[in-house]
Design a protein around this motif. Structure first.
Motif, PDB file in Angstrom:
ATOM      1  N   TYR A  69      40.898  41.025  25.565  1.00  0.00           N
ATOM      2  CA  TYR A  69      41.655  39.805  25.817  1.00  0.00           C
ATOM      3  C   TYR A  69      42.829  40.202  26.713  1.00  0.00           C
ATOM      4  CZ  TYR A  69      45.065  36.065  24.917  1.00  0.00           C
ATOM      5  OH  TYR A  69      46.010  35.090  25.056  1.00  0.00           O
ATOM      6  N   ARG A  70      43.034  39.442  27.739  1.00  0.00           N
ATOM      7  CA  ARG A  70      44.058  39.684  28.773  1.00  0.00           C
ATOM      8  C   ARG A  70      45.007  40.850  28.451  1.00  0.00           C
ATOM      9  NH1 ARG A  70      47.043  34.692  31.922  1.00  0.00           N
ATOM     10  NH2 ARG A  70      47.318  35.791  33.886  1.00  0.00           N
ATOM     11  N   GLY A  71      44.784  41.937  29.108  1.00  0.00           N
ATOM     12  CA  GLY A  71      45.604  43.127  28.896  1.00  0.00           C
ATOM     13  C   GLY A  71      44.819  44.242  28.204  1.00  0.00           C
ATOM     14  N   ALA A 124      38.846  32.410  31.416  1.00  0.00           N
ATOM     15  CA  ALA A 124      38.065  33.315  30.578  1.00  0.00           C
ATOM     16  C   ALA A 124      38.977  34.267  29.803  1.00  0.00           C
ATOM     17  CB  ALA A 124      37.085  34.117  31.427  1.00  0.00           C
ATOM     18  N   PHE A 125      39.931  34.861  30.510  1.00  0.00           N
ATOM     19  CA  PHE A 125      40.923  35.757  29.898  1.00  0.00           C
ATOM     20  C   PHE A 125      40.286  36.922  29.159  1.00  0.00           C
ATOM     21  CE2 PHE A 125      42.553  31.401  30.066  1.00  0.00           C
ATOM     22  CZ  PHE A 125      43.504  31.587  31.054  1.00  0.00           C
ATOM     23  N   GLY A 126      39.155  37.367  29.630  1.00  0.00           N
ATOM     24  CA  GLY A 126      38.497  38.528  29.028  1.00  0.00           C
ATOM     25  C   GLY A 126      37.368  38.152  28.085  1.00  0.00           C
ATOM     26  N   SER A 127      37.354  36.898  27.625  1.00  0.00           N
ATOM     27  CA  SER A 127      36.368  36.525  26.603  1.00  0.00           C
ATOM     28  C   SER A 127      34.968  36.294  27.166  1.00  0.00           C
ATOM     29  CB  SER A 127      36.832  35.278  25.851  1.00  0.00           C
ATOM     30  OG  SER A 127      36.804  34.146  26.714  1.00  0.00           O
ATOM     31  N   THR A 168      35.309  40.440  37.614  1.00  0.00           N
ATOM     32  CA  THR A 168      36.747  40.220  37.535  1.00  0.00           C
ATOM     33  C   THR A 168      37.256  40.459  36.123  1.00  0.00           C
ATOM     34  OG1 THR A 168      36.927  38.804  39.464  1.00  0.00           O
ATOM     35  CG2 THR A 168      38.539  38.425  37.733  1.00  0.00           C
ATOM     36  N   TRP A 169      37.977  41.540  35.971  1.00  0.00           N
ATOM     37  CA  TRP A 169      38.711  41.888  34.751  1.00  0.00           C
ATOM     38  C   TRP A 169      39.619  43.055  35.096  1.00  0.00           C
ATOM     39  CZ3 TRP A 169      33.140  42.004  34.379  1.00  0.00           C
ATOM     40  CH2 TRP A 169      32.563  43.237  34.718  1.00  0.00           C
ATOM     41  N   GLY A 170      40.437  43.470  34.133  1.00  0.00           N
ATOM     42  CA  GLY A 170      41.278  44.647  34.348  1.00  0.00           C
ATOM     43  C   GLY A 170      42.149  44.547  35.601  1.00  0.00           C
ATOM     44  N   SER A 171      42.522  43.342  35.978  1.00  0.00           N
ATOM     45  CA  SER A 171      43.364  43.125  37.164  1.00  0.00           C
ATOM     46  C   SER A 171      42.922  44.014  38.322  1.00  0.00           C
ATOM     47  CB  SER A 171      44.847  43.371  36.826  1.00  0.00           C
ATOM     48  OG  SER A 171      45.239  42.532  35.775  1.00  0.00           O
ATOM     49  N   GLY A 188      47.345  40.540  37.312  1.00  0.00           N
ATOM     50  CA  GLY A 188      46.724  39.491  36.508  1.00  0.00           C
ATOM     51  C   GLY A 188      47.017  39.561  35.017  1.00  0.00           C
ATOM     52  N   GLU A 189      47.402  40.714  34.509  1.00  0.00           N
ATOM     53  CA  GLU A 189      47.626  40.842  33.068  1.00  0.00           C
ATOM     54  C   GLU A 189      49.064  41.182  32.696  1.00  0.00           C
ATOM     55  OE1 GLU A 189      43.637  42.891  31.512  1.00  0.00           O
ATOM     56  OE2 GLU A 189      44.286  43.517  33.503  1.00  0.00           O
ATOM     57  N   ALA A 190      49.886  41.573  33.687  1.00  0.00           N
ATOM     58  CA  ALA A 190      51.222  42.100  33.399  1.00  0.00           C
ATOM     59  C   ALA A 190      52.043  41.211  32.460  1.00  0.00           C
ATOM     60  CB  ALA A 190      51.985  42.324  34.698  1.00  0.00           C
TER      61      ALA A 190
HETATM   62 MO    MO Z   1      40.845  40.639  31.588  1.00  0.00          MO
END
Ligand code: MO
Ligand code: MCN
Length: 710
Positions: free
Chosen positions: A331-333, A214-217, A487-490, A675-677
């Motif tokens: 989006y991721r990060g 998904a990566f945030g999407s 699940t988001w924002g690590s 998860g985003e680093a």
């Molecule tokens: Mo995310």
């Protein structure tokens, strides 16, 4: 002992043998297929003709343009009508017959133009400026004037697409009483809350089946998720929607698209005295769910701009601006990659202009260990760690890379970051034991590729001192746990895992109590040891399974739900290095090696954590060198995987990961997110390497071979 061990993912056996269930695998009797007609124009007044199988904005939200437009479209690719048919082939055929009258209106795509408010993105808007926020600390303008050196520039972090392997997709079924929705989402609970809000029903169950990334999407409520669920309630039949890849790339939330104009005041030794800037985020068309999300990213990009550096005098004005492009989402990060790209490029500019080694410039500006916890200029607290200490820990690896790079005439780049993970507001975990001794964890989070279930099993196994084989992890069903965030924002491991830990500890207490009762002893007279309850004096003991049976007999519930209220997010940080080869003639770029040195507090599973770094870094490499949404007249030109270039294993460097635990987070687990680093710091790390060899200060991405040789 399980915590800290590189345990293999318990999620994988079924997935890698092709036995997962994704939303498109869900088949219900009598199910029909929904497809969406999408706007050809970025801005137009529309008249869409409905019909027996054709539903328009007038059906979904009469008189309104959101979530589905009924009178005015604001980006190309926006869903404007839904058709219902026997299968996807008939549905797409049917789309061809839908009659639409477009009356094109003036569009605006450039956020700087949109800021002028001469052309409105949507006629109902007062202003194209979704939000304007100023962050200020000290006397940045005065200090800038007085600085020995002043540098300035503009940096662009381009618009990209998340590209998970699986697109979005929904199956909805209303049985006359209850609506059940399967969705490729990052959170079943969050989607449920949104559907409750938009549909006005509460009898809704959302199931998140296996999700292929998904990566945030897939955080926000998608207009299509709403529309399909609405139609299912109206028609009372099961409906499925799965977009094509092109539809997905055009219409799922885009990412990034932020620019920074800045001036920085520096001492001759490289110390930053003052930073003044304006961030303009192009958040695309008005859609409250998405705008709220990426308007948030614009603010996060602004507030994280100081990075791990002690910049006391600073001002940033951050604009989130609507335009007639696809709305952007996290989006991721989500804002931190932009902030990190901006400040790390500035560091490399200072390094080059003043002739100071890039690591040295950064060291001179880093927050000192005795200043932790540190509040940055814009009020973000960095909770723990030792930035200088981490550089020292990385030193031997850095020297080795330097020697290698020199020997082979390669370019060595580096960047640092501090980011923010483990957001609240709370998270749930339910841990229960079946009569036969099987332990089941249910999390309120919604992992979709990260491997958190394995880590949760490790946490519960360790707390209960039972073998991992006894433990099972479930998630993604609003009917099996009271509520949850997602699940988001690590956040999943740190926040969701802390809830798992709390529930497991409570369960251990209850097991001890049941064991004591069965041994006819007081709780103080027994000990919980390796899953058994042992009488300290007599040495008599009961096995885990026996204790469980006794608990049921005594009426002690072994079903515990913990709600972990999150007080503060937590801030991981690190320094990454890239060794890059540039062909001096053609400019061809190959990232050969990548070393990530991070401090994410306590690591629960180094295999999972390193995997996250790999994935994040490859996505960052994509943004640095290949990816961008190409737009002409408001229409995305490269909405296929043939034209939009994502890196593959071939482009991936050899990677190494080192974690140094120099501080813990204040959460019960002591962990920070990872998860985003890789996505946060990877792009500037690669650009730093390119600059080191070419001496070109690069201010935009993707960097192409011709940028380096021209
Ligand atoms: Mo995310
Ligand atoms: N982990 C660990 N020790 C730590 C921190 C994390 O062992 N101190 C492990 C966790 O057990 C988990 C993984 O590392 O397996 C990542 O955990 P965490 O940092 O908590 O991040 P989340 O699980 O919340 O994942 C979200 C993050 C985000 S925000 C995006 S975007 C992203 C990413 O994860 N999307 C992904 N990685 C992804 N990976 C896949 N495969 N697919 C996505 O869509």
């Amino acid at each position: 002992k399980y915590i800290g061990q590189p345990v293999r993912r318990i999620e994988d056996p079924r997935l890698i043998t092709g036995r997962g269930t994704y939303v498109d695998d869900v088949q219900l009797p009598g199910m029909l297929f929904v497809a969406f007609l999408r706007s050809k124009y970025p801005h137009a007044r529309i008249k869409v003709k409905g019909g027996p199988q054709v539903y328009t904005g007038k059906d979904f939200n009469p008189g309104k343009d959101f979530p589905i437009p009924s009178t005015e479209v604001t980006y190309a690719g926006q869903p404007i009508a839904a058709v219902v048919a026997k299968d996807r082939y008939e549905a797409y055929d049917l789309l061809e017959s839908v009659e639409v009258e477009y009356e094109p209106l003036s569009p605006v795509f450039d956020p700087e133009e949109a800021l002028k408010d001469e052309v409105k993105v949507y006629s109902g808007l007062q202003s194209n400026v979704y939000s304007k926020k100023e962050f200020l600390s000290g006397e940045p303008h005065k200090v800038l004037e007085e600085s020995q050196v002043q540098l300035e520039g503009t940096l662009y972090n381009q618009r990209v697409v998340a590209v998970p392997m699986e697109t979005r997709g929904v199956v909805s079924f209303f049985d006359g009483q209850k609506l059940t929705v399967w969705s490729s989402t990052q959170s079943a609970h969050y989607l449920r809350r949104n559907l409750v809000k938009y549909l006005g029903l509460t009898n809704i169950r959302v199931i998140q089946p296996d999700v292929g990334g998904a990566f945030g999407s897939k955080i926000i409520l998608q207009p299509e998720e709403y529309a399909v669920s609405f139609l299912s309630v109206k028609l009372g039949v099961p409906l499925k929607w799965i977009p094509t890849r092109s539809e997905e790339m055009m219409s799922a939330g885009h990412g990034r698209d932020k620019a920074l104009r800045y001036k920085v005041g520096v001492k001759r030794d490289g110390t930053i005295m003052s930073l003044v800037g304006t961030i303009v985020g192009n958040i695309g068309a008005p859609y409250s769910e998405a705008n709220e999300d990426d308007g948030g990213n614009v603010i996060s990009a602004a507030r994280m701009l100081p990075g791990p550096y002690r910049i006391k005098h600073a001002q940033v004005v951050a604009y989130a601006v609507n335009t007639n492009l696809t709305p952007t989402t996290s989006y991721r990060g989500a804002g931190r990659p932009e902030a990190t790209f901006f400040i790390e490029r500035i560091m490399d500019q200072i390094s080059q202009e003043l002739g100071i080694d890039p690591l040295e410039v950064r060291s001179r500006n880093l927050i000192r260990p005795e200043e932790m916890p540190y509040q940055n200029a814009f009020g973000i607290t960095y909770d723990s760690g030792n930035y200088i200490g981490l550089i020292k820990s990385a030193e031997p690896y850095y020297q080795q890379l330097k020697a290698e790079a020199q020997k082979e005439n390669l370019c060595l780049g580096l960047s640092m970051y501090v980011e923010i993970t483990g957001f609240g507001p709370w998270e749930t975990a339910r841990v229960y034991v079946k009569y036969d001794g099987r332990v089941v964890i249910v999390t309120g989070t919604g992992p979709h590729g990260q491997g958190d279930a394995t880590a949760f099993a490790q946490i519960a196994s360790e707390a209960l001192e039972v073998p991992m084989e006894k433990v099972e992890v479930k998630w993604g069903d609003t009917d099996v746990i009271e509520d949850g965030i997602g699940t988001w924002g690590s956040r999943t491991l740190t926040v969701g895992g802390s809830a798992v830990l709390l529930a497991s500890q409570e369960l251990r207490k209850r097991l001890t109590e049941a064991g004591a009762k069965a041994l006819e002893a007081d709780v103080e007279e027994v000990e919980y040891l390796e899953g058994k309850v042992v009488h300290k004096k007599t040495g008599k003991s009961l096995s885990f399974d026996e204790v469980v049976k006794n608990a049921y007999k005594f009426g002690i519930s072994l079903d515990v739900t913990s709600v972990y209220p999150v007080r503060k997010p937590t801030t991981p940080y690190g320094i990454h290095f890239a060794v890059v080869e540039i062909d001096r003639e053609t400019g061809m770029i190959k990232v050969r090696k990548y070393l990530a040195v991070d401090d994410v507090g306590k690591v629960i599973n180094p295999l999972l954590a390193e995997g996250q770094i790999h994935g994040g870094v490859v996505q960052a490499l994509g943004q640095a060198l290949y990816e961008q949404v190409v737009i002409a007249d408001g229409i995305m030109q490269n909405s296929s995987l043939g034209d939009y270039v994502v890196p593959t294993a071939v482009e991936s460097p050899k990677m190494e990961w080192k974690n140094f635990q120099l501080g813990l987070s204040p959460h019960p687990l002591g962990s920070k997110g990872i998860g985003e680093a890789g996505a946060v710091v990877g792009s500037p790390t690669i650009l730093s390497a390119l600059q080191q060899c070419t001496k070109k200060f690069i201010n935009r991405m993707p960097v192409s071979p011709e940028d380096l040789v021209k």
